[in-house]
Write a protein that holds these residues in place. Sequence first.
Motif, PDB file in Angstrom:
ATOM      1  N   THR A 168      20.421  50.982  36.246  1.00  0.00           N
ATOM      2  CA  THR A 168      21.576  51.345  37.305  1.00  0.00           C
ATOM      3  C   THR A 168      21.216  51.610  38.529  1.00  0.00           C
ATOM      4  O   THR A 168      20.236  52.407  38.823  1.00  0.00           O
ATOM      5  CB  THR A 168      22.489  52.426  36.492  1.00  0.00           C
ATOM      6  N   LYS A 197      26.293  44.068  39.067  1.00  0.00           N
ATOM      7  CA  LYS A 197      27.555  44.131  38.616  1.00  0.00           C
ATOM      8  C   LYS A 197      28.077  45.589  38.630  1.00  0.00           C
ATOM      9  O   LYS A 197      27.555  46.386  38.281  1.00  0.00           O
ATOM     10  CB  LYS A 197      27.493  43.772  36.896  1.00  0.00           C
ATOM     11  N   GLN A 199      31.440  47.664  37.970  1.00  0.00           N
ATOM     12  CA  GLN A 199      32.471  47.930  37.167  1.00  0.00           C
ATOM     13  C   GLN A 199      33.759  48.647  37.943  1.00  0.00           C
ATOM     14  O   GLN A 199      33.543  49.967  38.495  1.00  0.00           O
ATOM     15  CB  GLN A 199      32.389  48.501  35.823  1.00  0.00           C
ATOM     16  N   ARG A 200      34.644  47.843  38.480  1.00  0.00           N
ATOM     17  CA  ARG A 200      35.812  48.592  38.981  1.00  0.00           C
ATOM     18  C   ARG A 200      37.045  48.570  38.098  1.00  0.00           C
ATOM     19  O   ARG A 200      36.944  48.006  36.937  1.00  0.00           O
ATOM     20  CB  ARG A 200      36.181  47.486  40.138  1.00  0.00           C
ATOM     21  N   PRO A 204      35.383  43.596  36.760  1.00  0.00           N
ATOM     22  CA  PRO A 204      34.068  43.680  37.339  1.00  0.00           C
ATOM     23  C   PRO A 204      33.902  43.042  38.732  1.00  0.00           C
ATOM     24  O   PRO A 204      34.702  41.987  38.857  1.00  0.00           O
ATOM     25  CB  PRO A 204      33.070  43.235  36.404  1.00  0.00           C
ATOM     26  N   PHE A 206      30.643  40.998  40.728  1.00  0.00           N
ATOM     27  CA  PHE A 206      29.361  40.691  41.002  1.00  0.00           C
ATOM     28  C   PHE A 206      28.747  40.390  42.440  1.00  0.00           C
ATOM     29  O   PHE A 206      29.618  39.659  43.202  1.00  0.00           O
ATOM     30  CB  PHE A 206      28.946  39.464  39.931  1.00  0.00           C
ATOM     31  N   ASP A 258      36.136  36.323  37.465  1.00  0.00           N
ATOM     32  CA  ASP A 258      35.658  37.547  37.910  1.00  0.00           C
ATOM     33  C   ASP A 258      35.463  37.186  39.543  1.00  0.00           C
ATOM     34  O   ASP A 258      35.052  36.092  39.857  1.00  0.00           O
ATOM     35  CB  ASP A 258      34.335  37.901  37.146  1.00  0.00           C
ATOM     36  N   ALA A 391      25.992  50.331  40.006  1.00  0.00           N
ATOM     37  CA  ALA A 391      25.987  48.928  39.598  1.00  0.00           C
ATOM     38  C   ALA A 391      24.665  48.759  38.833  1.00  0.00           C
ATOM     39  O   ALA A 391      23.587  49.160  38.895  1.00  0.00           O
ATOM     40  CB  ALA A 391      25.800  48.172  40.843  1.00  0.00           C
ATOM     41  N   GLN A 392      24.919  47.649  37.632  1.00  0.00           N
ATOM     42  CA  GLN A 392      23.941  47.292  36.872  1.00  0.00           C
ATOM     43  C   GLN A 392      23.356  46.286  37.680  1.00  0.00           C
ATOM     44  O   GLN A 392      23.876  45.213  38.328  1.00  0.00           O
ATOM     45  CB  GLN A 392      24.687  46.651  35.629  1.00  0.00           C
TER      46      GLN A 392
END
Length: 416
Positions: A168, A197, A199-200, A204, A206, A258, A391-392
């Motif tokens: 992350t 990525k 997450q919202r 998601p 990207f 997405d 973010a990932q």
Amino acid sequence: MTGTPDLVPIPFSQSRGPDGIAVRGGVGSISFQWSELGHGAHLLGVLADELREILHQCGDLQWRLQMLLNSTEVASDPIGYAAVNALDGARAALSSCDAEMRDTAQRIEFCRLAYAAAEAMAQMAAGAVHAGVGMIEHDLHRLIGTANAGHFAEPTPLGLDRLPADTTITVDGTAAGLLQRIDSLDAEGPGIFEVLKVQRPDGPVFVVVLPGTQGTAAVATDNPFDPTGIVEAVHYDSTFVADAVHRALAESGASRGDRVMVVGYSQGGMHAANIAQDPRVVEDYSLELVLTAGSPTGREASGDATYLHLEHADDWVHQVDGTANPDEHNRVTVTLEEPAEDVPASEKGLGPAHKLPTYLAGAEAVDASVHPSIVATLGVVGTTLGRRSPAQRHVFRVRRLPRSDGTALPDRQGRD
């Protein structure tokens, strides 16, 4: 209803402002304002047509009521005569409104047509320049064909390797924050790009981050971001880079529908503009934003995404395609006009104005701007991505595969 014959657009100057930027395109542009006026004139005409229909219905009702009053049964009814008089007054008011609406619509349309005529004359004046650019493109196509015959510049399919990465990171949903990811990416080596990525609450997002040109090799190497990668961007619509990005999105967990943002610097921005039009990517994902810095993207058509292009006034790289970015409501070009800080002779490369730090500094000025086009564009970033979101991080290295004849490409992946 009254009005003056002059229609004055929002007075945002294109000259250097206190923030050292000039803005073209978007909701604050003259092109958008005139297109909105044209749309408004059309709507006024539609409303006038509807009003005229109501006017005719009032007239019909008044005539029928008058015929009723002329009969002996109700000839002495004062309420009926009051209704006739009221309808007569309504018809007069409606007729006046109809005339003024049509007059307003005609004046707006006249101004729009005058602007369109001026634009047409400007395009005719630029015709010779465009013809010259066309000849240059013809010669360039021939040169590239010769180079491809010797396998000097011909792109090939790309292999995609996923690399270990931190689980992350924090990504800042601003122009400067997104460009900063390119600076971080370059430090990890050539041929590498990343997919973030975020997450919202509504699903998601990207973010694809692409580097600029890497190395100085005059012939194709195994690094698709070497100088010959520009050939793929210009003449092959970034077909292999787009395919690699499409695969990387899937490996990063992206599902159909997405939201995707694409960020690129220099050559990476050229690929980003092409990716936003690539049928595979457009079909599978919702393109929200294309952010480029120092990239020649004027000849790329606009998709449905929001576009933000950063260009420095002293940077010649973004000018090599010979044309400006389209002036459209979803496409904003910001020209940075503050002088670029000089760099040592050994680091000049394509010039100090093309350096990523120059664009990072300019992006900070963009983030602070109150110009309506910039505010609307960055609003898309802030709303979609958020500020300082976790973010990932997914990291990929791409490499050109051997040519169709089995010949391996040289491993020359040094950075410029």
